[in-house]
Write a protein that holds these residues in place. Structure first.
Motif, PDB file in Angstrom:
ATOM      1  N   LYS A 291       0.813  -1.219   0.000  1.00 46.88           N
ATOM      2  CA  LYS A 291       0.000   0.000   0.000  1.00 46.88           C
ATOM      3  C   LYS A 291       0.849   1.272   0.000  1.00 46.88           C
ATOM      4  O   LYS A 291       0.344   2.352  -0.273  1.00 46.88           O
TER       5      LYS A 291
ATOM      6  N   ASN B  66      -3.824  -1.885   6.120  1.00 44.42           N
ATOM      7  CA  ASN B  66      -2.587  -1.377   5.529  1.00 44.42           C
ATOM      8  C   ASN B  66      -2.775  -0.155   4.635  1.00 44.42           C
ATOM      9  O   ASN B  66      -1.908   0.718   4.585  1.00 44.42           O
TER      10      ASN B  66
ATOM     11  N   PRO C  77      -0.884 -11.717  -3.697  1.00 45.54           N
ATOM     12  CA  PRO C  77      -2.022 -11.786  -2.780  1.00 45.54           C
ATOM     13  C   PRO C  77      -3.047 -10.723  -3.162  1.00 45.54           C
ATOM     14  O   PRO C  77      -2.682  -9.581  -3.461  1.00 45.54           O
ATOM     15  N   CYS C  78      -4.320 -11.104  -3.176  1.00 47.30           N
ATOM     16  CA  CYS C  78      -5.359 -10.181  -3.643  1.00 47.30           C
ATOM     17  C   CYS C  78      -6.428  -9.956  -2.584  1.00 47.30           C
ATOM     18  O   CYS C  78      -6.972 -10.901  -2.016  1.00 47.30           O
ATOM     19  N   GLY C  79      -6.704  -8.682  -2.322  1.00 48.97           N
ATOM     20  CA  GLY C  79      -7.832  -8.298  -1.476  1.00 48.97           C
ATOM     21  C   GLY C  79      -8.925  -7.770  -2.382  1.00 48.97           C
ATOM     22  O   GLY C  79      -9.629  -8.519  -3.047  1.00 48.97           O
ATOM     23  N   VAL C  80      -9.031  -6.423  -2.476  1.00 50.34           N
ATOM     24  CA  VAL C  80     -10.029  -5.841  -3.378  1.00 50.34           C
ATOM     25  C   VAL C  80      -9.529  -5.886  -4.826  1.00 50.34           C
ATOM     26  O   VAL C  80     -10.304  -5.859  -5.768  1.00 50.34           O
ATOM     27  N   GLY C  81      -8.209  -5.964  -4.989  1.00 56.54           N
ATOM     28  CA  GLY C  81      -7.642  -6.156  -6.322  1.00 56.54           C
ATOM     29  C   GLY C  81      -6.805  -4.999  -6.861  1.00 56.54           C
ATOM     30  O   GLY C  81      -6.100  -5.155  -7.851  1.00 56.54           O
ATOM     31  N   GLY C  82      -6.876  -3.845  -6.211  1.00 59.89           N
ATOM     32  CA  GLY C  82      -6.169  -2.672  -6.713  1.00 59.89           C
ATOM     33  C   GLY C  82      -4.657  -2.869  -6.762  1.00 59.89           C
ATOM     34  O   GLY C  82      -4.018  -2.573  -7.781  1.00 59.89           O
ATOM     35  N   GLY C  83      -4.095  -3.368  -5.664  1.00 61.68           N
ATOM     36  CA  GLY C  83      -2.644  -3.573  -5.600  1.00 61.68           C
ATOM     37  C   GLY C  83      -2.178  -4.577  -6.643  1.00 61.68           C
ATOM     38  O   GLY C  83      -1.398  -4.243  -7.553  1.00 61.68           O
ATOM     39  N   PRO C  84      -2.669  -5.819  -6.559  1.00 64.50           N
ATOM     40  CA  PRO C  84      -2.234  -6.817  -7.544  1.00 64.50           C
ATOM     41  C   PRO C  84      -2.650  -6.444  -8.969  1.00 64.50           C
ATOM     42  O   PRO C  84      -1.918  -6.728  -9.918  1.00 64.50           O
TER      43      PRO C  84
ATOM     44  N   GLY D 239      -5.373  -8.340   5.497  1.00 64.42           N
ATOM     45  CA  GLY D 239      -5.173  -7.523   4.296  1.00 64.42           C
ATOM     46  C   GLY D 239      -5.977  -8.011   3.096  1.00 64.42           C
ATOM     47  O   GLY D 239      -6.113  -7.294   2.106  1.00 64.42           O
ATOM     48  N   LEU D 240      -6.478  -9.237   3.184  1.00 60.89           N
ATOM     49  CA  LEU D 240      -7.185  -9.835   2.049  1.00 60.89           C
ATOM     50  C   LEU D 240      -8.661 -10.064   2.355  1.00 60.89           C
ATOM     51  O   LEU D 240      -9.375 -10.681   1.562  1.00 60.89           O
TER      52      LEU D 240
ATOM     53  N   THR E 290       3.599  -9.000   0.247  1.00 58.84           N
ATOM     54  CA  THR E 290       2.968  -7.679   0.233  1.00 58.84           C
ATOM     55  C   THR E 290       3.021  -6.895   1.542  1.00 58.84           C
ATOM     56  O   THR E 290       2.654  -5.723   1.548  1.00 58.84           O
TER      57      THR E 290
HETATM   58  C1  LIG Z   1      -4.025  -4.711   0.752  1.00 60.93           C
HETATM   59  C2  LIG Z   1      -3.133  -5.857   0.787  1.00 60.93           C
HETATM   60  C3  LIG Z   1      -3.087  -6.781  -0.251  1.00 60.93           C
HETATM   61  C4  LIG Z   1      -3.977  -6.758  -1.456  1.00 60.93           C
HETATM   62  O1  LIG Z   1      -4.173  -5.522  -2.075  1.00 60.93           O
HETATM   63  P1  LIG Z   1      -5.611  -5.168  -2.656  1.00 60.93           P
HETATM   64  O2  LIG Z   1      -5.419  -3.893  -3.357  1.00 60.93           O
HETATM   65  O3  LIG Z   1      -6.553  -5.060  -1.496  1.00 60.93           O
HETATM   66  O4  LIG Z   1      -5.993  -6.306  -3.536  1.00 60.93           O
HETATM   67  C5  LIG Z   1      -2.203  -7.830  -0.140  1.00 60.93           C
HETATM   68  N1  LIG Z   1      -1.411  -7.970   0.925  1.00 60.93           N
HETATM   69  C6  LIG Z   1      -1.402  -7.096   1.935  1.00 60.93           C
HETATM   70  C7  LIG Z   1      -0.473  -7.302   3.082  1.00 60.93           C
HETATM   71  C8  LIG Z   1      -2.265  -6.018   1.910  1.00 60.93           C
HETATM   72  O5  LIG Z   1      -2.280  -5.151   2.919  1.00 60.93           O
END
Ligand SMILES: *Cc1c(COP(=O)(O)O)cnc(C)c1O
Length: 482
Positions: free
Chosen positions: A155, A207, A314-321, A376-377, A461
């Motif tokens: 992040k 994060n 690793p994917c949460g909402v998807g913006g980062g990945p 985070g996910l 991440t």
């Molecule tokens: C936020 C986060 C992710 C995933 O990012 P997204 O944008 O939410 O998909 C992965 N790992 C960690 C440690 C994070 O904080």
């Protein structure tokens, strides 16, 4: 773009289950429809939904994957946009170096190390590599975003970038900054007093809030972080110590985001960072790819059709990945293979891409609870921006259970000495899934000869800011499971 985020709570069957008999609950669940079809009808059409609903770790390799040249325009952003983001980070670098002295050695550029992890590769082979054909060909590396300065997670790329862009926009419009200026002028008392009249708000599982809160506060902004129930206490404490207003919710991420978005709507001095829909965040993440290209070059690692690059995110909402993958596709085209990994309890991007429902359904709609130790996910509904625009650019989607995350945390600590948080460890569940799917590899021309020259990067991440005692607990929990 107003998101349908609040559906998450409305369609959950869990709250009223306690008074009903099990069979009545089942009957109601079977009758409930999601976009016109019952859950069983969805499963008949998309069989892997069975695994997702049963929380069985699984993988899907994308049959809609298209050649990069064809699919890249879907994104609606270009290489020039990534150039612009990279240039903006460069303009801010002298200011960052002044505000965060720990970034002086890199002249204010926030970047993370790329490291080979042969001992982790051997440990994974030992743990999962039977039969021998399940041993990972090529070389395993780790991208340590866990060690990114300022906020210790991926992040620090998108979140911080969006704060800087907003600060620049405001300061230029107010005449406090002019093109070509030394951006250290933004640390002046006059600029800080100006920023103090503005608020930056965000909804977060932890994060993102940390990145945005710390950077906003460092520039003098007021900051409001709307935190989901999953957020770790230390993240909230840390933000409060920076003077950030932390608003806590007992519900999940989508609800925290919706509340934050709503509060900001009516206040012209509040800028809301919309993690579910922000092209700015996305571009901040995308810059990572060209920096990675430089690092690969430093290590003399070729990337081409005969030397494929696999990146596990690793994917949460998807913006980062999503942003990192977009950047990677602009640099490496069809030679890079991006694989997203999610917890079995929160497979929102897998669900959205596999069914083509994108952000129109949440995992809760399918009876999946979005409860995971991978804070985070812990996201139940994917970013529509990413799900829709990256649908033909991502190779695969993998789910991993929480115990496995702790095992990976412990294995990496033991084998390579890097300490990362459970969310981050999801990346290491990716490679085995690529090995297990011969059809996918055949379809993409990933022959054994090519795989022997593959580079695998697990994108770690986050983790360096986790308090020591909490990290020790993660590792002990994983060790007990090994
Ligand atoms: C936020 C986060 C992710 C995933 O990012 P997204 O944008 O939410 O998909 C992965 N790992 C960690 C440690 C994070 O904080």
């Amino acid at each position: 773009m107003p998101g349908p985020a609040t559906n998450a709570t409305r369609t959950s069957t869990h709250t009223d289950a306690d008074t009903a008999t099990a069979s009545a609950t089942d009957a109601r669940a079977a009758a409930r429809t999601i976009h016109g079809a019952t859950v069983s009808e969805w499963i008949a059409r998309y069989p892997k939904l069975r695994d997702l609903i049963d929380l069985t770790p699984t993988a899907w390799f994308n049959d809609r994957l298209a050649p990069t040249a064809q699919a890249l325009p879907d994104v609606g952003l270009t290489v020039a946009d990534v150039d612009d983001a990279a240039a903006r980070l460069k303009r801010f670098a002298p200011l960052i170096a002044e505000l965060f002295p720990e970034t002086k050695p890199t002249a204010g550029i926030l970047e993370s190390p790329l490291r080979a992890v042969p001992d982790m590769q051997a440990a994974l082979d030992e743990q999962y590599g039977r039969p021998l054909s399940d041993q990972l060909p090529g070389q395993l590396w780790v991208k340590l975003d866990s060690e990114l300065p300022v906020s210790g997670s991926i992040k620090a790329r998108g979140g911080i970038y969006e704060v800087l862009k907003h600060a620049e926009d405001l300061a230029l419009a107010a005449g406090l900054l002019h093109p070509g200026d030394d951006y250290r002028t933004l640390a002046s008392p006059e600029a800080r007093a100006f920023f103090a009249r503005h608020t930056i708000a965000v909804g977060s599982t932890g994060n993102l809030g940390l990145s945005i809160g710390i950077m906003a506060a460092a520039l003098g902004f007021k900051a409001a972080v709307h935190m989901s129930a999953d957020a770790r206490q230390w993240k909230k404490d840390k933000l409060r110590s920076h003077g950030v207003n932390v608003v806590e919710y007992e519900s999940d991420y989508s609800v925290a985001v919706a509340a934050g978005r709503k509060q900001a709507e009516h206040d012209p001095t509040t800028y809301f960072v919309d993690d579910e829909n922000s092209p700015t965040l996305f571009l901040g993440y995308a810059v990572a790819a060209r920096r990675l290209a430089g690092q690969l070059q430093t290590f003399d690692i070729p990337v081409d059709m005969d030397h494929p690059l696999f990146v596990y995110l690793p994917c949460g909402v998807g913006g980062g990945p999503g942003g990192v993958s977009f950047g990677l596709k602009t640099v490496f085209g069809d030679a890079v293979h991006c694989v997203f990994v999610e917890p079995t309890h929160s497979p929102c991007m897998f669900l959205g891409e596999y069914t083509g429902l994108f952000n129109d359904a949440s995992v809760q709609d399918f009876g999946i609870d979005n409860r995971t130790a991978a804070d985070g996910l812990a996201v139940g509904r994917a970013s529509g921006f990413v799900a829709r625009r990256m649908a033909r650019l991502l190779d695969g989607f993998v789910t991993v259970d929480d115990d496995e995350l702790f095992r990976m945390v412990a294995l990496l600590d033991r084998a390579s000495g890097y300490d990362i948080e459970p969310s981050s460890a999801a990346a290491f569940a990716g490679p085995q899934r690529v090995l297990k799917d011969a059809d996918y590899r055949r379809r993409l021309g990933l022959t054994d000869g090519r795989m022997a020259h593959a580079t695998h990067i697990a994108w770690a991440t986050g983790g360096s800011m986790v308090p020591r005692d909490e990290m020790a607990e993660y590792i002990a929990r994983g060790e007990a499971l090994l």
